[in-house]
Design a protein around this motif. Structure first.
Motif, PDB file in Angstrom:
ATOM      1  N   ASN A  83      47.028 -58.238  -1.351  1.00 30.84           N
ATOM      2  CA  ASN A  83      46.390 -59.187  -0.431  1.00 30.84           C
ATOM      3  C   ASN A  83      44.882 -58.986  -0.318  1.00 30.84           C
ATOM      4  N   SER A  84      44.360 -57.968  -0.985  1.00 29.29           N
ATOM      5  CA  SER A  84      42.924 -57.710  -0.911  1.00 29.29           C
ATOM      6  C   SER A  84      42.211 -58.324  -2.115  1.00 29.29           C
ATOM      7  N   LYS A  85      41.591 -59.466  -1.894  1.00 31.80           N
ATOM      8  CA  LYS A  85      40.827 -60.130  -2.969  1.00 31.80           C
ATOM      9  C   LYS A  85      39.622 -59.289  -3.367  1.00 31.80           C
ATOM     10  N   LYS A  86      39.035 -58.599  -2.397  1.00 31.79           N
ATOM     11  CA  LYS A  86      37.792 -57.865  -2.636  1.00 31.79           C
ATOM     12  C   LYS A  86      38.012 -56.540  -3.372  1.00 31.79           C
ATOM     13  N   TYR A  87      39.068 -55.789  -3.037  1.00 31.00           N
ATOM     14  CA  TYR A  87      39.202 -54.418  -3.538  1.00 31.00           C
ATOM     15  C   TYR A  87      40.390 -54.166  -4.461  1.00 31.00           C
ATOM     16  N   TYR A  88      41.244 -55.144  -4.666  1.00 36.80           N
ATOM     17  CA  TYR A  88      42.438 -54.927  -5.488  1.00 36.80           C
ATOM     18  C   TYR A  88      42.072 -54.307  -6.838  1.00 36.80           C
ATOM     19  N   ASN A  89      42.799 -53.274  -7.225  1.00 36.51           N
ATOM     20  CA  ASN A  89      42.641 -52.561  -8.497  1.00 36.51           C
ATOM     21  C   ASN A  89      41.245 -51.968  -8.666  1.00 36.51           C
ATOM     22  N   GLU A  90      40.738 -51.373  -7.570  1.00 38.28           N
ATOM     23  CA  GLU A  90      39.438 -50.698  -7.593  1.00 38.28           C
ATOM     24  C   GLU A  90      39.531 -49.375  -6.858  1.00 38.28           C
ATOM     25  N   LEU A  91      38.592 -48.497  -7.191  1.00 37.02           N
ATOM     26  CA  LEU A  91      38.414 -47.260  -6.453  1.00 37.02           C
ATOM     27  C   LEU A  91      37.871 -47.612  -5.068  1.00 37.02           C
ATOM     28  N   ILE A  92      38.506 -47.056  -4.034  1.00 32.99           N
ATOM     29  CA  ILE A  92      38.052 -47.279  -2.663  1.00 32.99           C
ATOM     30  C   ILE A  92      38.014 -45.940  -1.927  1.00 32.99           C
ATOM     31  N   VAL A  93      37.374 -45.950  -0.767  1.00 30.54           N
ATOM     32  CA  VAL A  93      37.360 -44.790   0.118  1.00 30.54           C
ATOM     33  C   VAL A  93      38.272 -45.144   1.286  1.00 30.54           C
ATOM     34  N   ASN A  94      38.885 -44.134   1.877  1.00 27.04           N
ATOM     35  CA  ASN A  94      39.847 -44.353   2.971  1.00 27.04           C
ATOM     36  C   ASN A  94      39.594 -45.624   3.758  1.00 27.04           C
ATOM     37  N   ASN A  95      40.600 -46.444   3.838  1.00 32.79           N
ATOM     38  CA  ASN A  95      40.564 -47.627   4.698  1.00 32.79           C
ATOM     39  C   ASN A  95      42.009 -48.017   4.986  1.00 32.79           C
ATOM     40  N   ASN A  96      42.218 -49.158   5.542  1.00 31.95           N
ATOM     41  CA  ASN A  96      43.569 -49.546   5.942  1.00 31.95           C
ATOM     42  C   ASN A  96      44.333 -50.306   4.864  1.00 31.95           C
ATOM     43  N   LEU A  97      43.771 -50.428   3.678  1.00 30.40           N
ATOM     44  CA  LEU A  97      44.448 -51.155   2.611  1.00 30.40           C
ATOM     45  C   LEU A  97      45.529 -50.303   1.956  1.00 30.40           C
ATOM     46  N   LYS A  98      46.551 -50.959   1.440  1.00 30.10           N
ATOM     47  CA  LYS A  98      47.591 -50.273   0.673  1.00 30.10           C
ATOM     48  C   LYS A  98      46.922 -49.714  -0.586  1.00 30.10           C
ATOM     49  N   SER A  99      47.164 -48.425  -0.867  1.00 28.96           N
ATOM     50  CA  SER A  99      46.448 -47.813  -1.985  1.00 28.96           C
ATOM     51  C   SER A  99      47.135 -46.552  -2.473  1.00 28.96           C
ATOM     52  N   GLU A 100      46.757 -46.157  -3.663  1.00 33.11           N
ATOM     53  CA  GLU A 100      47.248 -44.954  -4.326  1.00 33.11           C
ATOM     54  C   GLU A 100      46.255 -43.830  -4.047  1.00 33.11           C
ATOM     55  N   LYS A 101      46.729 -42.736  -3.495  1.00 35.72           N
ATOM     56  CA  LYS A 101      45.870 -41.592  -3.195  1.00 35.72           C
ATOM     57  C   LYS A 101      45.546 -40.856  -4.495  1.00 35.72           C
ATOM     58  N   LEU A 102      44.267 -40.610  -4.772  1.00 38.32           N
ATOM     59  CA  LEU A 102      43.879 -39.887  -5.985  1.00 38.32           C
ATOM     60  C   LEU A 102      43.867 -38.371  -5.766  1.00 38.32           C
ATOM     61  N   TYR A 103      43.610 -37.944  -4.550  1.00 39.81           N
ATOM     62  CA  TYR A 103      43.574 -36.519  -4.198  1.00 39.81           C
ATOM     63  C   TYR A 103      44.985 -36.118  -3.780  1.00 39.81           C
ATOM     64  N   ARG A 104      45.820 -35.856  -4.767  1.00 37.18           N
ATOM     65  CA  ARG A 104      47.250 -35.634  -4.526  1.00 37.18           C
ATOM     66  C   ARG A 104      47.584 -34.162  -4.316  1.00 37.18           C
TER      67      ARG A 104
END
Length: 168
Positions: A83-104
């Motif tokens: 649902n995120s037109k702006k950030y879908y399939n991009e590196l992001i910093v903590n926010n409320n969007l559904k995302s894959e954590k890179l620091y596992r």
């Protein structure tokens, strides 16, 4: 340089080939597809450029490579929110969007290379966070390609910013 000299090829579902090197690998748990969509567990088919190499500098050394390297910080994530037109399939910093954590907590993203699938002309829902990352047991992935650490580090020494990956 011959045309295939700078091309990583998924030779079959269990082998990545680069020049004279064959690396055992694993792919998406539901195989390969030309019609990828978010969450389908499939690895996308096609020829793709490689993006940056990310690594956990608190766990591993910076690899020897010609790729651009960036270290993974605790707040880094990869957006898979359809649902995120702006950030879908991009590196992001903590926010409320559904995302894959890179620091596992596990080791799988101690090193990862972004496969530039659905990056430049993004289509929401067509799939995100497609990487070459680490494995210890070659279990199927959620859509990425996984190599053991030793092979990953050999591959990173051989490839450069012009290297592409062919998944067929």
């Amino acid at each position: 340089m011959l045309p295939n000299q700078n091309l990583i090829i998924l030779k079959d579902n269990y082998t990545l080939k680069f020049r004279e090197f064959n690396f055992k690998c694993s792919i998406g748990k539901n195989g390969l597809t030309k019609k990828k969509f978010e969450g389908d567990g499939k690895t996308p088919k096609g020829i793709f450029k490689l993006g940056n190499l990310y690594y956990r500098k608190d766990r591993v050394k910076k690899p020897i490579t010609k790729l651009l390297c960036k270290f993974i910080k605790p707040e880094m994530r990869w957006c898979n929110d359809i649902n995120s037109k702006k950030y879908y399939n991009e590196l992001i910093v903590n926010n409320n969007l559904k995302s894959e954590k890179l620091y596992r907590k596990d080791y799988k993203y101690d090193y990862l290379i972004v496969i530039n699938y659905n990056i430049n002309k993004k289509i929401n829902g067509k799939g995100s966070a497609i990487f070459i990352h680490l494995t210890r047991n070659y279990k199927p992935t959620a859509g990425c390609i996984a190599l053991n650490k030793k092979d990953f580090l050999i591959l990173t020494r051989l490839i450069n910013k012009k290297t592409k990956i062919k998944i067929i």
